[in-house]
Motif scaffolding. Structure first.
Motif, PDB file in Angstrom:
ATOM      1  N   THR A 112       0.803  -1.225   0.000  1.00 21.98           N
ATOM      2  CA  THR A 112       0.000   0.000   0.000  1.00 21.98           C
ATOM      3  C   THR A 112       0.831   1.268   0.000  1.00 21.98           C
ATOM      4  OG1 THR A 112      -0.139  -0.082   2.425  1.00 21.98           O
ATOM      5  CG2 THR A 112      -1.913  -1.137   1.184  1.00 21.98           C
ATOM      6  N   SER A 113       2.124   1.195   0.253  1.00 21.85           N
ATOM      7  CA  SER A 113       2.968   2.391   0.301  1.00 21.85           C
ATOM      8  C   SER A 113       3.285   2.874  -1.118  1.00 21.85           C
ATOM      9  CB  SER A 113       4.266   2.097   1.048  1.00 21.85           C
ATOM     10  OG  SER A 113       5.040   1.148   0.339  1.00 21.85           O
ATOM     11  N   ASP A 114       3.627   4.147  -1.220  1.00 19.34           N
ATOM     12  CA  ASP A 114       3.956   4.745  -2.518  1.00 19.34           C
ATOM     13  C   ASP A 114       5.311   5.436  -2.413  1.00 19.34           C
ATOM     14  OD1 ASP A 114       4.107   5.878  -4.980  1.00 19.34           O
ATOM     15  OD2 ASP A 114       2.437   7.277  -4.697  1.00 19.34           O
ATOM     16  N   PRO A 115       6.378   4.786  -2.889  1.00 20.11           N
ATOM     17  CA  PRO A 115       7.706   5.390  -2.781  1.00 20.11           C
ATOM     18  C   PRO A 115       7.987   6.429  -3.856  1.00 20.11           C
ATOM     19  CG  PRO A 115       7.862   3.283  -3.889  1.00 20.11           C
ATOM     20  CD  PRO A 115       6.412   3.457  -3.520  1.00 20.11           C
ATOM     21  N   GLY A 116       7.057   6.622  -4.805  1.00 20.97           N
ATOM     22  CA  GLY A 116       7.307   7.524  -5.912  1.00 20.97           C
ATOM     23  C   GLY A 116       8.241   6.885  -6.921  1.00 20.97           C
ATOM     24  N   GLU A 117       9.176   7.652  -7.443  1.00 19.89           N
ATOM     25  CA  GLU A 117      10.093   7.177  -8.476  1.00 19.89           C
ATOM     26  C   GLU A 117      11.429   6.717  -7.918  1.00 19.89           C
ATOM     27  OE1 GLU A 117       9.237   6.829 -11.681  1.00 19.89           O
ATOM     28  OE2 GLU A 117       7.235   7.465 -11.070  1.00 19.89           O
ATOM     29  N   VAL A 118      11.517   6.592  -6.608  1.00 20.19           N
ATOM     30  CA  VAL A 118      12.806   6.258  -5.993  1.00 20.19           C
ATOM     31  C   VAL A 118      12.711   4.930  -5.252  1.00 20.19           C
ATOM     32  CG1 VAL A 118      13.393   8.688  -5.745  1.00 20.19           C
ATOM     33  CG2 VAL A 118      12.298   7.493  -3.831  1.00 20.19           C
ATOM     34  N   ILE A 119      13.868   4.436  -4.841  1.00 21.59           N
ATOM     35  CA  ILE A 119      13.965   3.296  -3.926  1.00 21.59           C
ATOM     36  C   ILE A 119      14.346   3.833  -2.557  1.00 21.59           C
ATOM     37  CG2 ILE A 119      15.358   1.270  -3.342  1.00 21.59           C
ATOM     38  CD1 ILE A 119      15.576   0.657  -6.294  1.00 21.59           C
ATOM     39  N   LYS A 120      13.699   3.311  -1.532  1.00 23.56           N
ATOM     40  CA  LYS A 120      14.035   3.739  -0.175  1.00 23.56           C
ATOM     41  C   LYS A 120      13.703   2.619   0.801  1.00 23.56           C
ATOM     42  CE  LYS A 120       9.563   6.093   0.422  1.00 23.56           C
ATOM     43  NZ  LYS A 120       8.914   7.388   0.690  1.00 23.56           N
ATOM     44  N   PRO A 121      14.373   2.612   1.965  1.00 24.47           N
ATOM     45  CA  PRO A 121      14.067   1.583   2.967  1.00 24.47           C
ATOM     46  C   PRO A 121      12.658   1.783   3.526  1.00 24.47           C
ATOM     47  CG  PRO A 121      16.217   2.575   3.364  1.00 24.47           C
ATOM     48  CD  PRO A 121      15.529   3.434   2.361  1.00 24.47           C
ATOM     49  N   ASP A 127      11.602  -0.404  -0.537  1.00 27.41           N
ATOM     50  CA  ASP A 127      10.342  -0.050  -1.183  1.00 27.41           C
ATOM     51  C   ASP A 127      10.667   0.565  -2.542  1.00 27.41           C
ATOM     52  OD1 ASP A 127       7.694   0.291  -1.609  1.00 27.41           O
ATOM     53  OD2 ASP A 127       7.407   1.892  -0.130  1.00 27.41           O
ATOM     54  N   GLY A 128       9.875   0.211  -3.552  1.00 31.78           N
ATOM     55  CA  GLY A 128      10.124   0.709  -4.897  1.00 31.78           C
ATOM     56  C   GLY A 128      11.033  -0.191  -5.708  1.00 31.78           C
ATOM     57  N   ALA A 129      11.487  -1.273  -5.110  1.00 30.58           N
ATOM     58  CA  ALA A 129      12.333  -2.256  -5.797  1.00 30.58           C
ATOM     59  C   ALA A 129      11.736  -3.639  -5.593  1.00 30.58           C
ATOM     60  CB  ALA A 129      13.762  -2.218  -5.268  1.00 30.58           C
TER      61      ALA A 129
END
Length: 451
Positions: free
Chosen positions: A333-342, A398-400
């Motif tokens: 359900t999270s939205d990291p946008g266009e990046v990868i982040k913990p 997140d995001g990966a």
């Protein structure tokens, strides 16, 4: 009049029957044509989803330029002696396996991100490399197990790619042999430059790969004496990487879009200043999608497939504890946008003590235990236990993500009876290795083995 009408009916009745038969024949022909067209379309769709299918549209370079850096007499032959062979990374000369490093040597470029995709394969899965090289931006280190001692099929296939795929410059290839499977001096003639990049001719010579399209499994035919040294191959691929960061994973795992570049940008923006920065790894969640779908490139695409029940976390049905990671529902359900982040920082402790995450790490992490086979299960379990005892932090990205291709596995692996002797073999080594690992670290009751 009645007689004349009857005569008329009798005269035209055969014509009517003939007309009806023609109509039926045409209708059946059209139906059959539609069926054939549907079958052909389905077969085309299936073919387009097989690894390397896109190469049919690639034109061969008429100059026979080769994109790989080759050693040991390649591309026309492979030639080496016993002095060129090394022991395995963990067991060295005590290993029943030997390694021929850098048969193909990667060519570093400054623009490439500093994360290596380290993987392993046999001739059955060599076609997946065509997909990895076009989806992974960084270097790729490959350990290929040659079970019968003859690397011709593997090398013919990979050299074919070297003539057709410019991104093959990223590849480093290392061959793993059983010590008793080949002579100390070896020389074979190999494939000449191909006339076309289409890999259909390669498929015809590789019956194991042909079975891939039928989603069949010949693993039950394995000989207990010729087990797959998955951890030898993992160690070889990892130790051969020339970047600091390494993603060790199976060759069927397709990365999300820009994973390597975005990971490096994340590190640049979030420098670690804690004293235990060398005791952390970055978990890349793994999913699998229905065979009707292409592997998604973005998290938005993946989440959409999850909502349609066309994607699940990896091994959800065949081994539920293996890849279910902490914070799974939050991740979806999270939205990291266009990046990868913990997203979360966790430890591999109870109740996730049977979790076998795929992660980006370094060469500092414990080696994979080389006496354990793929066939006998739990091949990564002891490495993960040791990382728990060594107090590693696991940062879930997140995001990966990675997508296992093809399809969603429904059968439970433990129900495969052919594995029984391999499981017993692994268990014998497992107990010994467990005692050795436990003696190296302070006791931690939350760090458990598979039991």
């Amino acid at each position: 009049m009645v007689v004349n009408a009857a005569v008329a009916r009798s005269r035209y009745f055969p014509l009517l029957i003939t007309f009806c038969l023609i109509v039926i024949f045409v209708a059946l022909h059209n139906i059959q044509t539609v069926k054939i067209e549907n079958v052909e379309r389905i077969m085309l769709d299936v073919g387009n989803k097989l690894p390397g299918a896109y190469l049919r549209d690639i034109k061969i370079n008429t100059s026979n330029e080769i994109f790989c850096k080759l050693n040991y007499g390649l591309p026309t032959q492979l030639k080496y002696t016993k002095n060129d062979l090394a022991g395995s990374p963990e067991l060295d000369q005590d290993s029943p396996f030997q390694v021929l490093y850098d048969v193909i040597e990667g060519q570093p470029r400054q623009i490439d991100p500093g994360v290596t995709y380290a993987t392993h394969l046999t001739k059955d899965f060599v076609m997946y490399l065509t997909e990895v090289v076009r989806q992974w931006e960084g270097p790729i280190s490959v350990a290929a197990y040659v079970s019968d001692g003859d690397p011709k099929v593997i090398l013919d296939s990979i050299l074919h790619f070297c003539y057709c795929i410019p991104e093959m410059y990223k590849i480093s290839l290392h061959l793993v042999f059983r010590k008793d499977s080949h002579p100390s001096y070896f020389s074979i003639a190999l494939l000449q430059p191909p006339d076309t990049c289409d890999i259909q001719n390669l498929l015809k010579t590789n019956s194991d790969y042909n079975s891939l399209s039928n989603n069949s499994d010949n693993s039950h035919k394995k000989d207990i004496k010729n087990w797959y040294p998955i951890n030898v191959c993992r160690n070889v691929a990892r130790q051969s990487a020339y970047t600091e960061f390494i993603l060790v994973c199976d060759v069927e795992l397709m990365p999300s879009e820009g994973l390597a570049n975005r990971f490096i940008r994340m590190l640049e923006n979030q420098r670690c200043v804690e004293p235990n920065c060398d005791r952390r790894v970055f978990v890349v969640p793994v999913f699998e999608v229905a065979t009707s779908e292409d592997p998604p490139k973005t998290k938005k695409e993946l989440v959409r497939l999850i909502s349609l029940n066309k994607a699940v976390y990896f091994h959800k049905y065949s081994c539920p504890h293996c890849q279910k990671f902490p914070g799974l529902e939050q991740w979806k359900t999270s939205d990291p946008g266009e990046v990868i982040k913990p997203l979360l920082s966790v430890k591999r402790e109870v109740p996730y003590h049977r979790w076998e995450p795929v992660y980006i790490g370094t060469k500092n992490e414990p080696m994979y235990n080389e006496r354990l086979s793929w066939e006998g299960f739990q091949d990564k379990m002891l490495q993960m236990l040791e990382m728990c005892l060594a107090n590693y932090q696991l940062l879930i990205l997140d995001g990966a993500f990675l997508v296992h291709w093809p399809g969603i596995k429904k059968s439970k692996r433990k129900d495969e009876p052919w594995r029984a002797p391999f499981i017993r073999r692994n268990q014998g080594y497992y107990d010994i290795l467990l005692r050795n690992i436990s003696g190296k670290y302070p006791r931690n009751l939350r760090c458990r083995s598979k039991r």
